[in-house]
Motif scaffolding. Structure first.
Motif, mmCIF file in Angstrom:
data_model
loop_
_atom_site.group_PDB
_atom_site.id
_atom_site.type_symbol
_atom_site.label_atom_id
_atom_site.label_comp_id
_atom_site.label_asym_id
_atom_site.label_seq_id
_atom_site.Cartn_x
_atom_site.Cartn_y
_atom_site.Cartn_z
ATOM 1 N N VAL A 61 -7.506 2.194 2.555
ATOM 2 C CA VAL A 61 -7.391 0.820 2.047
ATOM 3 C C VAL A 61 -7.336 -0.201 3.181
ATOM 4 N N GLY A 70 -14.178 2.600 0.131
ATOM 5 C CA GLY A 70 -12.897 1.917 0.239
ATOM 6 C C GLY A 70 -12.636 0.954 -0.908
ATOM 7 N N PHE A 71 -13.611 0.108 -1.219
ATOM 8 C CA PHE A 71 -13.407 -0.868 -2.278
ATOM 9 C C PHE A 71 -13.401 -0.216 -3.663
ATOM 10 N N VAL A 103 0.836 -1.206 0.000
ATOM 11 C CA VAL A 103 0.000 0.000 0.000
ATOM 12 C C VAL A 103 0.869 1.253 0.000
ATOM 13 N N TRP A 144 -12.209 2.820 -4.242
ATOM 14 C CA TRP A 144 -10.870 3.391 -4.382
ATOM 15 C C TRP A 144 -9.838 2.308 -4.670
ATOM 16 N N LEU A 145 -10.009 1.125 -4.061
ATOM 17 C CA LEU A 145 -9.087 0.020 -4.315
ATOM 18 C C LEU A 145 -9.053 -0.328 -5.797
ATOM 19 N N LEU A 159 -6.450 8.455 1.382
ATOM 20 C CA LEU A 159 -6.882 7.307 0.576
ATOM 21 C C LEU A 159 -6.027 6.082 0.879
ATOM 22 N N ALA A 160 -4.747 6.297 1.144
ATOM 23 C CA ALA A 160 -3.876 5.176 1.505
ATOM 24 C C ALA A 160 -4.330 4.544 2.818
ATOM 25 N N THR A 219 -10.564 -0.273 5.232
ATOM 26 C CA THR A 219 -11.674 -0.966 4.579
ATOM 27 C C THR A 219 -11.511 -2.477 4.688
ATOM 28 N N MET A 220 -10.301 -2.976 4.442
ATOM 29 C CA MET A 220 -10.065 -4.415 4.493
ATOM 30 C C MET A 220 -10.358 -4.976 5.878
ATOM 31 N N MET A 267 -7.501 2.702 -7.707
ATOM 32 C CA MET A 267 -6.066 2.680 -7.437
ATOM 33 C C MET A 267 -5.363 1.652 -8.316
ATOM 34 N N HIS A 307 1.021 3.886 -3.243
ATOM 35 C CA HIS A 307 0.579 5.270 -3.078
ATOM 36 C C HIS A 307 1.725 6.259 -3.251
#
Length: 405
Positions: free
Chosen positions: A49, A68-69, A13, A71-72, A45-46, A52-53, A75, A17
């Motif tokens: 991630v 979150g997902f 990550v 953006w994943l 945003l970093a 969210t996980m 990204m 980023h």
């Protein structure tokens, strides 16, 4: 092992980023307020991630799932497009440097004994070079951004749309001709969770029922949570219709559930879906009998796959169909004389180019293939995991019809 995996993911990550910062922030802005604001946005945003996980596993943090997902996915495709653009960007940067010398070499004629000519101030080349580099950085970032957002938008529409119906005919050499025409509706990787609603399940049930199958096979990864959280989303499964019943085997995600797979086995039983836990049943059709076996997922540990328990002692003159979540399980199944294995797990790669990575872990990505003498059908799944995005691997419900030679 868990700490090692977490550390590796944290490093990935950070590296990803940082790369995005260099290409999307540093290369497109001058030092100042705008760069600082964009930098902190990327830092946020970093952080989103891993949040969210982790948070998607807890009901109180489900609000993180959508941003979150998404953006994943954005990204990931930003990195893909930026990497693809690295070579043309490097070529353009080289040409800019060649065409913008830092100091002009224009000669000035001088007559001996004459007074020196007045100095002629020429605008420095550096600002021009900087502006060209900014233009290049912004053009690259714009191209990558448009490509990533367009791809993710298409992928969201595909993932949330109706699954594709995939009709498949499978010829089994040992199949009793009286069993010819037996039809299996195969679905996997429904992944009921924080991003799916009850309509997701209702649509899948409706589409399966419209196929009028003889057998419904749900080959794992039905849920991403507990019965308390997701029980209402599974209730439409009680309306599944088939001549000989609906059957389920566990996938790896059932073992990720906080309470394990046992509560889902009980819940599905109340909904009329029978779980095959290292066991088999007989399907009598047209005066002949087919063995239908199911095994737990490989990740189940002490509760994992036991093909011997499921298949030993059967009449080997009969044809057999095995439900096993991971295609990888066919390696062992070949030693038990299995004729056909039905699997999921791979999602068909879900997001190109992940389909190119799957073969390093599984012997098949999607569709019908033969492995170690056993025919294996791998469905792409009807749902999604993580980002609600599917690119190059649309969701599917398969209808397999068995035929004798």
């Amino acid at each position: 092992m868990v700490l090692g995996f977490a550390g590796m993911m944290f490093a990935v990550v950070v590296v990803v980023h940082y790369y995005l910062w260099r290409r999307l922030v540093r290369a497109t802005t001058l030092p100042g307020r705008t760069r600082r604001v964009l930098t902190w946005c990327l830092v946020a945003l970093a952080v989103l991630v891993p949040a969210t996980m982790i948070g998607s596993r807890f009901e109180v943090a489900h609000f993180l799932a959508w941003p979150g997902f998404l953006w994943l996915a954005v990204m990931f495709y930003l990195v893909v497009f930026l990497v693809v653009l690295e070579i043309p960007r490097a070529v353009a940067a080289f040409l800019i440097r060649r065409s913008s010398p830092a100091v002009a070499d224009k000669p000035v004629p001088v007559t001996v004994g004459a007074p020196a000519p007045p100095a002629v101030e020429e605008p420095p080349a550096v600002p021009d070079l900087v502006s060209r580099r900014l233009f290049l950085g912004r053009a690259t970032a714009l191209a990558a951004g448009v490509g990533a957002l367009g791809t993710v938008g298409y992928g969201v529409r595909t993932a949330l749309g109706d699954p594709v119906i995939e009709p498949v005919t499978v010829v089994l050499p040992k199949l009793d001709p009286r069993l010819g025409g037996l039809r299996f509706a195969v679905v996997s990787d429904i992944h009921l969770g924080p991003l799916t609603g009850i309509r997701h399940t209702e649509r899948i049930v409706r589409m399966i029922n419209d196929l009028r199958p003889d057998v419904v096979a749900i080959v794992g990864d039905l849920v991403d949570g507990t019965v308390a959280e997701l029980g209402p989303l599974a209730r439409p499964l009680k309306d599944l219709e088939s001549r000989y019943g609906s059957f389920f085997v566990t996938g790896n995600h059932e073992y990720f559930s906080a309470n394990g797979p046992a509560e889902w086995v009980e819940e599905l039983g109340q909904l009329g879906v029978r779980s095959l836990r290292n066991e088999r049943v007989e399907i009598a059709h047209g005066g002949a009998v087919l063995d239908l076996a199911g095994v737990n997922d490989l990740t189940g540990g002490d509760d994992g796959s036991d093909l011997g328990k499921a298949l030993n002692g059967r009449d080997t003159s009969r044809s057999s169909v095995l439900l096993a979540h991971q295609p990888l399980q066919v390696r062992e199944a070949a030693g038990f004389g299995v004729d056909l294995q039905l699997s999921g797990h791979t999602h068909g790669g879900q997001m190109v180019p992940f389909n190119l990575v799957v073969p390093f872990q599984q012997p098949a990505v999607s569709g019908l293939s033969t492995i170690d003498g056993v025919q294996v059908y791998v469905t792409r799944g009807a749902g999604f995991w993580g980002p609600p995005v599917r690119v190059g691997a649309p969701p599917e419900i398969s209808i397999l019809e068995l035929r004798a030679p």
